[in-house]
Design an enzyme around this catalytic site. Structure first.
Site, PDB file in Angstrom:
ATOM      1  CG  ASN A 228      68.213  51.941  10.357  1.00  0.00           C
ATOM      2  OD1 ASN A 228      67.931  51.976  11.553  1.00  0.00           O
ATOM      3  ND2 ASN A 228      67.873  52.897   9.533  1.00  0.00           N
TER       4      ASN A 228
ATOM      5  CB  CYS B 203      69.153  57.234  11.093  1.00  0.00           C
ATOM      6  SG  CYS B 203      70.098  57.855   9.704  1.00  0.00           S
TER       7      CYS B 203
ATOM      8  CD  GLU C 277      65.664  55.017  10.369  1.00  0.00           C
ATOM      9  OE1 GLU C 277      66.525  55.376  11.192  1.00  0.00           O
ATOM     10  OE2 GLU C 277      65.750  55.210   9.156  1.00  0.00           O
TER      11      GLU C 277
HETATM   12  O1  CDP Z   1      66.405  60.326   2.508  1.00  0.00           O
HETATM   13  P1  CDP Z   1      65.143  59.869   3.159  1.00  0.00           P
HETATM   14  O2  CDP Z   1      64.311  61.001   3.671  1.00  0.00           O
HETATM   15  O3  CDP Z   1      64.393  58.925   2.302  1.00  0.00           O
HETATM   16  O4  CDP Z   1      65.552  58.958   4.387  1.00  0.00           O
HETATM   17  P2  CDP Z   1      65.724  59.238   5.932  1.00  0.00           P
HETATM   18  O5  CDP Z   1      64.403  59.051   6.599  1.00  0.00           O
HETATM   19  O6  CDP Z   1      66.439  60.511   6.185  1.00  0.00           O
HETATM   20  O7  CDP Z   1      66.688  58.045   6.323  1.00  0.00           O
HETATM   21  C1  CDP Z   1      66.207  56.728   6.317  1.00  0.00           C
HETATM   22  C2  CDP Z   1      67.365  55.791   6.253  1.00  0.00           C
HETATM   23  O8  CDP Z   1      67.960  55.832   4.971  1.00  0.00           O
HETATM   24  C3  CDP Z   1      68.500  56.098   7.210  1.00  0.00           C
HETATM   25  O9  CDP Z   1      68.317  55.573   8.474  1.00  0.00           O
HETATM   26  C4  CDP Z   1      69.663  55.425   6.522  1.00  0.00           C
HETATM   27  O10 CDP Z   1      69.702  54.069   6.870  1.00  0.00           O
HETATM   28  C5  CDP Z   1      69.325  55.554   5.059  1.00  0.00           C
HETATM   29  N1  CDP Z   1      70.129  56.653   4.474  1.00  0.00           N
HETATM   30  C6  CDP Z   1      71.296  56.335   3.806  1.00  0.00           C
HETATM   31  O11 CDP Z   1      71.617  55.162   3.710  1.00  0.00           O
HETATM   32  N2  CDP Z   1      72.103  57.306   3.280  1.00  0.00           N
HETATM   33  C7  CDP Z   1      71.796  58.598   3.406  1.00  0.00           C
HETATM   34  N3  CDP Z   1      72.625  59.523   2.897  1.00  0.00           N
HETATM   35  C8  CDP Z   1      70.616  58.971   4.085  1.00  0.00           C
HETATM   36  C9  CDP Z   1      69.778  57.964   4.613  1.00  0.00           C
END
Ligand code: CDP
Length: 686
Positions: free
Chosen positions: A328, A330, A332
């Site tokens: 995906n 980032c 993980e």
């Molecule tokens: O925003 P949140 O803290 O829920 O998520 P994160 O742990 O920072 O990111 C998890 C995943 O969400 C990332 O690996 C992306 O695949 C997705 N993501 C996204 O699609 N668009 C963003 N602006 C940020 C995160």
């Protein structure tokens, strides 16, 4: 209606007080539902309950009581102990209803299969335009997408149908880049994307430099990029041997195999090249290619690396005939085509009391979190049949952690110390074992995931025993010293009496739940398991802000910093650090001004070691921390190896090599100020 009343009475507004100012700001800017006129429809407590109810609804399908589960899930989230990924909070109980943070979408070497049903090409199942369309739908629902562009024929290859010339993966990546510029994710945030390419692809050199040098800050700005490497390539690079770049169109077995089978396929392709049966694209020294990767990463942070062999080996799902080819955005989650991430993180800070960890509560909450994430799968509304089918087939979840840095500080341990590594190892192993136990119990209650019989779980294999085996049997033969050095540091941590008192009681709790390895191995092979993959360490970008803790497993970025987000400029102080400075009465005027200017404490400050920040911590400790969490993970760990701006290129090379050797799923480095714009800056004066 009676149930709703009952749940409404259960809301506890005093829990709003657990939120920090920036936490409230983040919730208000994107998470709390609004009416058309822009006024708020809900408060934070409603948000937690809406999410809890939306997810607990899944329990009905299995004859469970959604009201009881709603309460339990609500308690967990409203106390900021569990944070589901953002789309779950955005979309639970809404019309959109898409709850996953991210996906991997395949791109076959053809324009479209879905709108060209007459096509009989077996290599064309999901073409470029099919992927583009699906990506648009995913962005619309708030998710991110990862792709491997490596099945596409290289630039300059022939296109038979038009007798034209192919434009190659990079030009198609630009199409996806433009898509993101056009569609904002769910109207809430910009889409995140991962673009990958195999090291053996003829366009790899152009790919490696596609975001560096003159193209830095200009091209592919909506992509993270990574090179998909494997052990074959790494060994060639270390030995400085030549490799051939191969056209995937002429050797499709390359992307359909991994490990030994891949090597067999690759060597067969090279034979065919040498025999003149297929075209030579380029013969190149693997070390030169490696140096190019390292140089670009030093220059701009891109590309990262992703170890495709490791991801496929550790993964326990093992779908017949399928290979994991991408992660995906980032990184993980290493995902099969069409799989999704259903992420949730445990806020570790909530389990520290008086310098100890409350292992009992942690065990209980990990089980509840696994149930929550498993329920997400049943209520999730996905925008395509292929996604629905795949997600229900593997039932992958990704349980992670948040607030490690604050937790270590609360325990009095500096991040870059053997003690911190040992405690992290203990936390990671405890959470992984309890999560697997929870998923086994869910299988007993609701059934194993449908593809279970194909996977390594059915053989009683636990992912972390594979990590250990690889380290001992493979990495040690390549570079014994580096492996031994890491293991020695970890041992030294465990031998410290302070660490022993922190981890005291953890094993007894695991034993109480029959969550030690022997028992897990027997039960997983006889009872089954509910989720094909279970652990994942995500960046926690927004969720750490909501929970008011330092993100994920990262060290403090700074004590005071500025974060430039789409919702505005946030001036932030790390609360744990600030509180400690106040309690110890060590925040005098000079210190305060120093912190505001540079974001860190002066070297001679009594807390300077405990409160060390990302750029003060040597990259080796960053890598050590990452691989310590990776050992207990079956999918991926997203971490940035932050380096000061004057870091020499050799350090990036060593960091990349060490990460591969110690079983990181991948690696990303970032040298401070290496791009013209970054999200976070140290200090609050800039
Ligand atoms: O925003 P949140 O803290 O829920 O998520 P994160 O742990 O920072 O990111 C998890 C995943 O969400 C990332 O690996 C992306 O695949 C997705 N993501 C996204 O699609 N668009 C963003 N602006 C940020 C995160």
């Amino acid at each position: 209606a009676q149930h709703i009343d009952e749940l409404a009475k259960y809301l506890d507004p005093s829990r709003d007080l657990l939120l920090t100012y920036n936490g409230v700001r983040t919730l208000m800017s994107r998470y709390l539902l609004k009416r058309l006129d822009g006024t708020f429809f809900e408060t934070p407590q409603y948000l937690w309950m809406r999410t809890a109810m939306g997810v607990a609804y899944a329990e009905l399908k299995y004859g469970g009581d959604p009201i009881t589960w709603s309460r339990r899930f609500y308690d967990l989230m409203s106390q900021l102990k569990l944070m589901p990924n953002s789309p779950t909070l955005y979309n639970a109980m809404t019309r959109l209803g898409q709850l996953s943070a991210c996906f991997v979408v395949p791109i076959d070497d053809c324009l479209s299969r879905e709108s060209d049903t007459n096509r009989e090409d077996p290599e064309c199942n999901f073409g470029i335009m099919d992927a583009l369309r699906l990506a648009a739908l995913i962005f619309q629902s708030g998710g991110g997408v990862g792709y491997n562009f490596g099945k596409l024929r290289p630039e300059g290859d022939i296109v038979r149908s038009t007798t034209g010339i192919a434009s190659g993966p990079l030009s198609f990546m630009k199409l996806f880049d433009t898509l993101v510029d056009t569609i904002k994710q769910g109207g809430k945030r910009r889409g995140a994307q991962m673009g990958m390419l195999f090291w053996w692809h003829p366009d790899i050199e152009r790919f490696i430099t596609s975001k560096s040098g003159e193209l830095k800050d200009v091209q592919l700005q909506n992509f993270n990029i990574s090179v998909a490497i494997d052990d074959y390539f790494m060994q060639k690079a270390l030995k400085g041997e030549d490799v051939y770049l191969v056209n995937p169109r002429e050797c499709p077995c390359l992307y359909k195999t991994w490990g030994e089978e891949f090597v067999k396929c690759y060597e067969g392709c090279v034979e065919a090249i040498k025999a003149g049966k297929i075209r030579i694209w380029r013969r190149i020294n693997a070390k030169e290619l490696w140096d190019k990767i390292v140089k670009s990463a030093w220059d701009s942070g891109d590309p990262g690396l992703w170890n495709r062999d490791l991801a496929n080996y550790i993964n326990n799902e093992k779908l017949p005939g399928e290979v994991i080819n991408a992660t995906n955005p980032c990184s993980e989650e290493s995902l099969y085509d069409f799989e999704s991430c259903n992420l949730g993180s445990i806020n570790l800070v909530k389990y520290v009391y008086d310098g100890r960890i409350d292992w009992d509560s942690l065990a209980r909450d990990v089980q509840l979190a696994v149930r929550f994430l498993d329920d997400v799968i049943d209520v999730n509304k996905l925008p395509h049949d292929r996604l629905r089918k795949r997600v229900l087939e593997t039932r992958r979840i990704g349980l992670g952690t948040n607030g490690l840095a604050d937790t270590l500080i609360a325990l009095g341990l500096r991040y870059d110390s053997p003690q911190a590594l040992a405690v992290s190892n203990e936390l990671a192993s405890f959470i992984a074992r309890m999560a697997v136990r929870a998923s086994i119990e869910l299988a007993r209650e609701k059934g194993a995931y449908p593809a279970y019989k194909h996977g390594d779980w059915a053989e009683g294999v636990l992912p972390w025993t594979k990590h250990r085996e690889r380290l001992e049997k493979f990495s040690s033969t390549v570079d014994k010293n580096s492996v031994e050095e890491y293991l020695k540091v970890l041992d030294a941590g465990y031998n410290d009496p302070r660490v022993r008192s922190v981890i005291d009681g953890a094993t007894a709790v695991l034993r109480g739940y029959r969550a030690l390895d022997g028992e897990l191995s027997i039960d997983v092979s006889t009872i089954g398991i509910r989720n094909g993959s279970i652990m994942s360490i995500a960046p926690e970008g927004s969720r750490s802000l909501i929970a008011g803790v330092n993100s994920s497993i990262e060290p403090l970025f700074a004590i005071a910093y500025i974060r430039n987000l789409s919702i505005g400029k946030l001036i932030e102080y790390n609360y744990t650090a600030l509180r400690l400075l106040m309690v110890t009465k060590t925040l005098d005027g000079v210190t305060r001004r120093f912190v505001e200017e540079y974001g860190i404490l002066p070297r001679d400050h009594p807390l300077a070691n405990l409160l060390r920040t990302a750029h003060e911590i040597h990259w080796k400790w960053h890598v050590y921390m990452q691989v310590t969490w990776a050992k207990w993970n079956d999918s991926g760990v997203s971490k940035t190896i932050n380096m000061p701006s004057d870091t020499p290129i050799e350090d990036v090379e060593q960091a990349y090599r060490l990460a591969w050797l110690l079983n990181a799923f991948g690696i990303t480095v970032y040298r401070d100020k290496s791009k013209s714009v970054q999200v976070i800056y140290t200090g609050v004066k800039s």
